[in-house]
Design an enzyme around this catalytic site. Structure first.
Site, PDB file in Angstrom:
ATOM      1  N   ARG A 110       0.838  -1.198   0.000  1.00 23.80           N
ATOM      2  CA  ARG A 110       0.000   0.000   0.000  1.00 23.80           C
ATOM      3  C   ARG A 110       0.870   1.243   0.000  1.00 23.80           C
ATOM      4  NH1 ARG A 110       1.674   3.436   4.292  1.00 23.80           N
ATOM      5  NH2 ARG A 110       1.262   2.499   6.318  1.00 23.80           N
ATOM      6  N   GLU A 209      -6.592   7.253   7.650  1.00 22.08           N
ATOM      7  CA  GLU A 209      -5.539   8.080   8.263  1.00 22.08           C
ATOM      8  C   GLU A 209      -4.997   9.114   7.280  1.00 22.08           C
ATOM      9  OE1 GLU A 209      -2.509   6.135  10.708  1.00 22.08           O
ATOM     10  OE2 GLU A 209      -1.019   7.440   9.792  1.00 22.08           O
ATOM     11  N   ARG A 213      -5.590   5.546   0.923  1.00 20.68           N
ATOM     12  CA  ARG A 213      -4.682   4.407   1.128  1.00 20.68           C
ATOM     13  C   ARG A 213      -4.938   3.501  -0.070  1.00 20.68           C
ATOM     14  NH1 ARG A 213      -2.152   3.649   6.296  1.00 20.68           N
ATOM     15  NH2 ARG A 213      -1.521   5.748   6.907  1.00 20.68           N
ATOM     16  N   CYS A 255       0.998  10.940   9.291  1.00 24.35           N
ATOM     17  CA  CYS A 255       2.006  10.537  10.268  1.00 24.35           C
ATOM     18  C   CYS A 255       3.389  10.605   9.616  1.00 24.35           C
ATOM     19  CB  CYS A 255       1.726   9.117  10.743  1.00 24.35           C
ATOM     20  SG  CYS A 255       2.980   8.506  11.878  1.00 24.35           S
ATOM     21  N   THR A 257       5.865   8.881   9.947  1.00 25.92           N
ATOM     22  CA  THR A 257       6.481   7.566   9.672  1.00 25.92           C
ATOM     23  C   THR A 257       6.192   7.122   8.239  1.00 25.92           C
ATOM     24  OG1 THR A 257       4.497   6.392  10.424  1.00 25.92           O
ATOM     25  CG2 THR A 257       6.257   6.778  12.058  1.00 25.92           C
ATOM     26  N   ARG A 264       4.080   0.668   2.358  1.00 26.81           N
ATOM     27  CA  ARG A 264       4.282  -0.462   3.262  1.00 26.81           C
ATOM     28  C   ARG A 264       4.024  -1.710   2.435  1.00 26.81           C
ATOM     29  NH1 ARG A 264       2.886  -4.018   7.615  1.00 26.81           N
ATOM     30  NH2 ARG A 264       0.628  -4.096   7.399  1.00 26.81           N
ATOM     31  N   ARG A 293       4.697  -6.979  12.571  1.00 25.87           N
ATOM     32  CA  ARG A 293       3.451  -6.551  13.214  1.00 25.87           C
ATOM     33  C   ARG A 293       2.622  -7.795  13.521  1.00 25.87           C
ATOM     34  NH1 ARG A 293       1.266  -1.073  10.072  1.00 25.87           N
ATOM     35  NH2 ARG A 293       3.153   0.165  10.330  1.00 25.87           N
ATOM     36  N   GLU A 298      -1.007  -3.381  13.047  1.00 20.98           N
ATOM     37  CA  GLU A 298      -0.237  -2.608  14.033  1.00 20.98           C
ATOM     38  C   GLU A 298      -0.754  -2.796  15.461  1.00 20.98           C
ATOM     39  OE1 GLU A 298      -0.552   1.443  12.929  1.00 20.98           O
ATOM     40  OE2 GLU A 298       1.418   1.917  13.698  1.00 20.98           O
TER      41      GLU A 298
END
Ligand code: DAR
Length: 340
Positions: A110, A209, A213, A255, A257, A264, A293, A298
């Site tokens: 993703r 988020e 995505r 975020c 990160t 990811r 994970r 997560e």
């Protein structure tokens, strides 16, 4: 809010780097959309167990609060501001890692994207979120061939349809307590939805988020097929949408990160022997900069020895580099599992 609001026990990167001087310099600043330092760090203040503890409310946050974002990004990604982030989504043609399906249950890749000119999910108003959703739905309607599918708006779905999609893991839930404290759940489930291709191998989460995505997945170990499908979708969506991107930090996300490639790439892999040799698995993941994970994502637990293993680094590495490194790392992990 004052600096003392940060719980003493907090171990987050933002707590570590938010010195009194930086706090004084930033506490009265805000971005053009009115996003403040207090809003940015609220999740880290309310959740002392945060790893990072800060979210961006718009693309400008990374500039307005750079005195705080830069050291957090540098420590998390091992990337200093002098470098330039590069992208490379050329086609891949790698053989399947586990053609008999002995270990790898599924492969999922993703990326996150946010549209230029819109506040990010933790700071966007409901009317602008509606405008954003309509823009994205239009761009999704231009997807062709195996990427064609349907958009399911959470507001228009009845309970039965939601349960049906939840059972197939094709839908996202309300954000966790970290995202909630950041403001990402505002107006939920308003203007949220999922696009799902007819073959169920491609999905887009809208207003989770991040604004988008973009997800490619298969219940196989054919990482090239999953990656190439994602790249084809990105080429199409890039024609209809303009994404928030920075020369140095790549794609900008809620975020820090996830900035850079915001990719990811990972697998669900069953490792019954390595589950009993956690140090060996941990060292292999460290060697290839991979992140473990839980089975359901997560901060969840491992079930039936099924690990979610994915790349950790998203910035200062290309998409192509992420996949090649993941491929090498998984080959080493499967070899170690077979040798035990
Ligand atoms: N839970 C937050 C964010 C960590 C990274 N995960 C994301 N962005 N989903 C924390 O600070 O731990």
């Amino acid at each position: 809010m004052s600096l003392s609001a940060f719980p003493q026990e907090s171990g987050s990167l933002v707590k570590k780097h938010l010195s009194r001087e930086i706090y004084k310099a930033l506490e009265h600043k805000q971005t053009c959309s009115g996003f403040t330092l207090a809003k940015a760090i609220n999740s880290g203040v309310k959740n002392p167990d945060s790893a990072i503890g800060i979210y961006a409310g718009d693309a400008q946050s990374y500039d307005t609060f750079s005195q705080l974002f830069d050291p957090v990004i540098s420590e998390y990604h091992g990337f200093s501001k002098g470098k330039k982030h590069k992208s490379d989504i050329t086609k891949l043609d790698l053989p399947s890692l586990d053609p008999e399906g002995k270990f790898i249950r599924s492969t999922r890749i993703r990326v996150a994207r946010n549209l230029n000119g819109f506040c990010f999910p933790c700071h966007i108003s409901l009317p602008r979120r509606k405008e954003l959703e309509n823009k994205i739905i239009t761009a999704l309607s231009f997807l062709k061939k195996d990427l064609k599918g349907n958009y399911f708006s959470f507001e228009q779905m009845d309970k039965k349809k939601i349960q049906q999609l939840e059972k197939k893991n094709l839908i996202f839930k309300k954000g966790d307590r970290f995202q909630d404290a950041a403001g990402i759940n505002s107006d939920f489930p308003g203007c949220r939805g999922v696009f799902c291709s007819f073959n169920k191998k491609f999905m887009v989460w809208v207003n989770e988020e991040d604004h988008l995505r973009i997800i490619s997945l298969e219940k196989t170990s054919d990482i090239s097929s999953v990656y190439n499908r994602l790249c084809r979708a990105l080429m199409s969506l890039n024609r209809g949408l303009e994404f928030a991107r920075d020369e140095t930090y790549g794609y900008l996300t809620s975020c820090p990160t996830n900035i850079g490639t915001s990719m990811r790439a990972g697998v669900h892999i069953q490792l019954e022997k390595l589950e009993q040799e956690k140090d060996l698995l941990g060292n292999l993941c460290l060697e290839y900069n991979l992140q473990i994970r839980g089975t359901l994502g997560e901060k969840t637990k491992i079930k039936n020895a099924v690990f979610d293993i994915s790349n950790r680094q998203r910035l200062g590495v290309t998409e192509h580099g992420i996949i090649s490194n993941l491929y090498q790392g998984l080959m080493a992990i499967i070899k170690a599992e077979k040798n035990l």
